[in-house]
Every structure is written in structure tokens, then in C-alpha cells.
Design an enzyme around this catalytic site. Structure first.
Site, short mmCIF file in Angstrom:
data_model
loop_
_atom_site.label_atom_id
_atom_site.label_comp_id
_atom_site.label_asym_id
_atom_site.label_seq_id
_atom_site.Cartn_x
_atom_site.Cartn_y
_atom_site.Cartn_z
N ILE A 30 0.82 -1.21 0.00
CA ILE A 30 0.00 0.00 0.00
C ILE A 30 0.86 1.26 0.00
O ILE A 30 0.36 2.35 -0.27
CB ILE A 30 -0.97 0.03 1.19
CG1 ILE A 30 -0.22 0.20 2.52
CG2 ILE A 30 -1.86 -1.20 1.21
CD1 ILE A 30 -1.14 0.53 3.70
N ASP A 31 2.14 1.13 0.30
CA ASP A 31 3.01 2.30 0.47
C ASP A 31 3.34 3.02 -0.84
O ASP A 31 3.76 4.18 -0.81
CB ASP A 31 4.32 1.90 1.15
CG ASP A 31 4.11 1.32 2.54
OD1 ASP A 31 3.10 1.69 3.18
OD2 ASP A 31 4.95 0.51 2.98
N ARG A 47 -11.96 21.51 16.35
CA ARG A 47 -10.79 20.79 16.85
C ARG A 47 -9.75 20.65 15.74
O ARG A 47 -10.08 20.62 14.56
CB ARG A 47 -11.24 19.41 17.33
CG ARG A 47 -10.15 18.46 17.77
CD ARG A 47 -10.74 17.09 18.05
NE ARG A 47 -11.68 17.10 19.17
CZ ARG A 47 -12.71 16.27 19.29
NH1 ARG A 47 -12.96 15.38 18.33
NH2 ARG A 47 -13.50 16.33 20.35
N ILE A 93 -5.86 -0.88 9.54
CA ILE A 93 -7.09 -0.87 8.74
C ILE A 93 -6.78 -0.45 7.30
O ILE A 93 -7.53 -0.79 6.38
CB ILE A 93 -8.17 0.06 9.33
CG1 ILE A 93 -7.73 1.52 9.29
CG2 ILE A 93 -8.55 -0.36 10.73
CD1 ILE A 93 -8.87 2.49 9.52
#
Length: 320
Positions: free
Chosen positions: A127-128, A163, A251
Site C-alpha cells: 500500500i506504500d 478541533r 485498517i
């Protein structure tokens, strides 16, 4: 003359690995070759844990995340004696060549086997998106969707509470996944391994955003750069705005592969068989400008560099 090939997945899993295995198996069978699946990567190769695969072995696999063959990290494979055992295990099963699906660490194992006279082809599965010689790796686009969905959810709650949210994205030492997700997710600030960073500079940028009227913000940061919980405390202290850190973690590696990853994995799997039948070994497969390409696996590991998407970062900064 190649009659039987082996296939394994190695290193961190990535969505689309099953589709790649399926591509390898069905393309090989269509050419009259036999296929043997190796469980748990190089560890299974060393321990002689293998199974013959047919077209039904990979039925309903194209849409499944993970890898049904399993994967494991096996640093002992650096030892030549260990690799010799692995080669003997393949030879006694009649395996003539090996397809390795994984990242650059997996490529190193394939390189070493090739140097010992056993032909290997590498497929980029991570995935990198940090493997040289290819525009994209198998699993990257699925992970990108996962990260963007998480950022969208964080934006909802960050907006509600005015936030600052920090989200840590995988990528190891490559910022591709973070950068693409930050643009797609509308992140206000991006911290990447390719660009020098200080927390003071980041805080100044956040303060400038607050001065312009920003009520909330999301900071996307690639893993391994800093402790994001400590960074969150520092930002809150300096800006007087509530700041929370979220580590997306594993995930990002899960879930059914998106359509592009399924197509990419299928094309790469089939192309690896073409290369083996043409007599190639010690090569790695890539996609460049939507065309299948192959490179010397040593070049991909040692000599080729992935270009940094500086123009993407310029775009992101204009949209802060």
C-alpha cells in the site's frame, strides 16, 4: 523450458494480492503450466509448505482482501544456507521459476534467489507505493480510499468541536499515500518524509490558518516522522485549540480491493507469466503510463529512485 512455477506473497499484505495470485495462476494454466502456491512467503518456502493450485483454487478470490496464501516476515532468508534449502524444496517439487508479490524487501529475496540461479519475477504489492520502476503498486488505490474515508469522518467530528485533528498515514518512508489522501480529503496541512519539517513551522502555519478564520483543521502526516501524540500536545499548547491524534494503522491494509487494484493485479500477474515464458528472470513488473513494463530487479532495489510528486504538493498548498 519452464513447466511449473511457484507463487508467494511476502511482507506486509495489500489489497489486490489475491487478485495478483489469481492472475498468475490462470495465466499460467492458460499456457499449459502448473502452479504451486507457497504458504507464508519465504518462510513457507524454507519450511516446504506448498500446495498445487488450479483454476478453482483462485475462484472468488479477485474481490477478497489480504492474501489467502498468507505472508510472514522471515529475515533469516538473508542467509545463503537458508536460501539453498528453499531452492532444493522447489526443485524437488519440480518448480522451475518463482513469482514473488510484495515490496522492496520481498524483491531482495527474489534478487538473491536469482543470483543463485533460480529465476524470479517480482510484482509490486504494497500500500506504500514506494517501489521504484512503477507508477503504482498493488493495494495503493484501495488504501487511498480507506484513508480518505477516515479523513472524511474525522472532518465531521473536527468541525463539530472546532478541533485540530492529526491523522497518521502509512507509507513507511514514502509520502505518496499521505499526499494523495490529503488532497482528496481536503487536509489543511501535510507533513511528509520527503520534505524537511519542524513542529514550530507547522504550528506557525496552523496559527496563520486560525488568523484567517479557520475553525478546525486536519493535519495529515506520514508514519515514522514523529510521535503524533506528543505533536498533538505541543500543537494544543501553542494554539490553545483542542488537538487529537489518530493513528489509522492496519485498517489501511484491509478491505476488498477497488476496481483499479483488481485490474492492475490481474494485468501484472498475467504479464509475469509472459516474461517467464520469454526466458526472463531477475525482473520486476511495473506499470508506467498505463503500460506494463519490466526492469532489472537490482535496479529497482538499488539504483532507481521514485520521483517525488512536488507538483502535487504545490497544488495542495494552494488549496490550504
Amino acid at each position: 523450458m519452464i513447466k511449473k512455477i511457484g507463487v508467494l506473497t511476502s511482507g506486509g499484505d495489500a489489497p489486490g494480492m489475491n487478485a495478483a495470485i489469481r492472475g498468475v495462476v490462470r495465466a499460467a494454466l492458460s499456457e499449459g503450466l502448473e502452479v504451486c502456491g507457497i504458504y507464508d512467503g519465504y518462510l513457507g518456502l524454507y519450511e516446504d509448505r506448498m500446495i498445487n493450485l488450479d483454476r478453482y483454487s483462485v475462484s472468488d478470490m479477485i474481490n477478497r482482501g489480504g492474501t489467502f496464501l498468507g505472508s510472514a516476515r522471515f529475515p533469516e532468508f538473508r542467509n545463503e544456507d537458508v536460501r539453498s534449502v528453499a531452492i532444493e524444496n522447489m526443485k524437488k517439487r519440480g518448480i522451475d521459476a518463482l513469482v514473488v508479490i510484495g515490496g522492496d524487501g520481498s524483491y531482495m529475496g527474489a534478487k538473491r534467489l536469482t543470483e543463485m540461479g533460480f529465476p524470479c519475477i517480482g510484482l509490486p504489492g504494497t500500500i506504500d507505493n514506494d517501489v521504484a520502476g512503477t507508477d503504482y503498486t498493488i493495494g495503493y488505490f484501495t488504501a487511498l480510499e480507506t484513508v480518505v474515508e477516515a479523513i472524511d469522518r474525522l472532518r465531521d467530528t473536527s468541525s463539530s468541536h472546532q478541533r485540530i485533528s492529526i491523522v497518521e498515514v502509512m507509507g513507511r518512508y514514502c509520502g505518496d499515500l499521505t499526499l494523495a489522501a490529503a488532497i482528496a480529503g481536503g487536509c489543511e496541512f501535510i507533513v511528509l518524509p520527503e520534505i524537511p519539517y519542524t513542529r514550530e513551522e507547522l504550528v506557525n502555519e496552523i496559527k496563520a490558518g486560525i488568523a484567517k478564520g479557520k475553525k478546525h483543521a486536519i493535519v495529515a502526516i506520514t508514519e515514522h516522522i514523529c510521535d503524533i501524540n506528543e505533536l498533538a500536545k505541543y500543537i494544543e499548547q501553542e494554539t490553545k485549540r483542542e488537538t487529537r491524534a489518530t493513528v489509522l494503522g492496519h485498517i489501511q491494509r484491509g478491505g476488498a480491493p477497488v476496481a483499479y487494484d483488481r485490474i492492475l493485479a490481474s494485468r501484472m500477474g498475467a504479464y509475469s507469466i509472459e516474461l517467464l515464458l520469454q526466458g526472463y528472470g531477475g525482473r520486476c513488473v511495473g506499470i508506467q503510463n498505463e503500460k506494463m513494463v519490466h526492469h532489472d530487479i537490482i535496479d529497482a532495489i538499488e539504483n532507481m529512485k521514485r520521483p517525488f510528486k512536488g507538483d502535487w504538493l504545490d497544488t495542495a498548498k494552494k488549496l490550504y
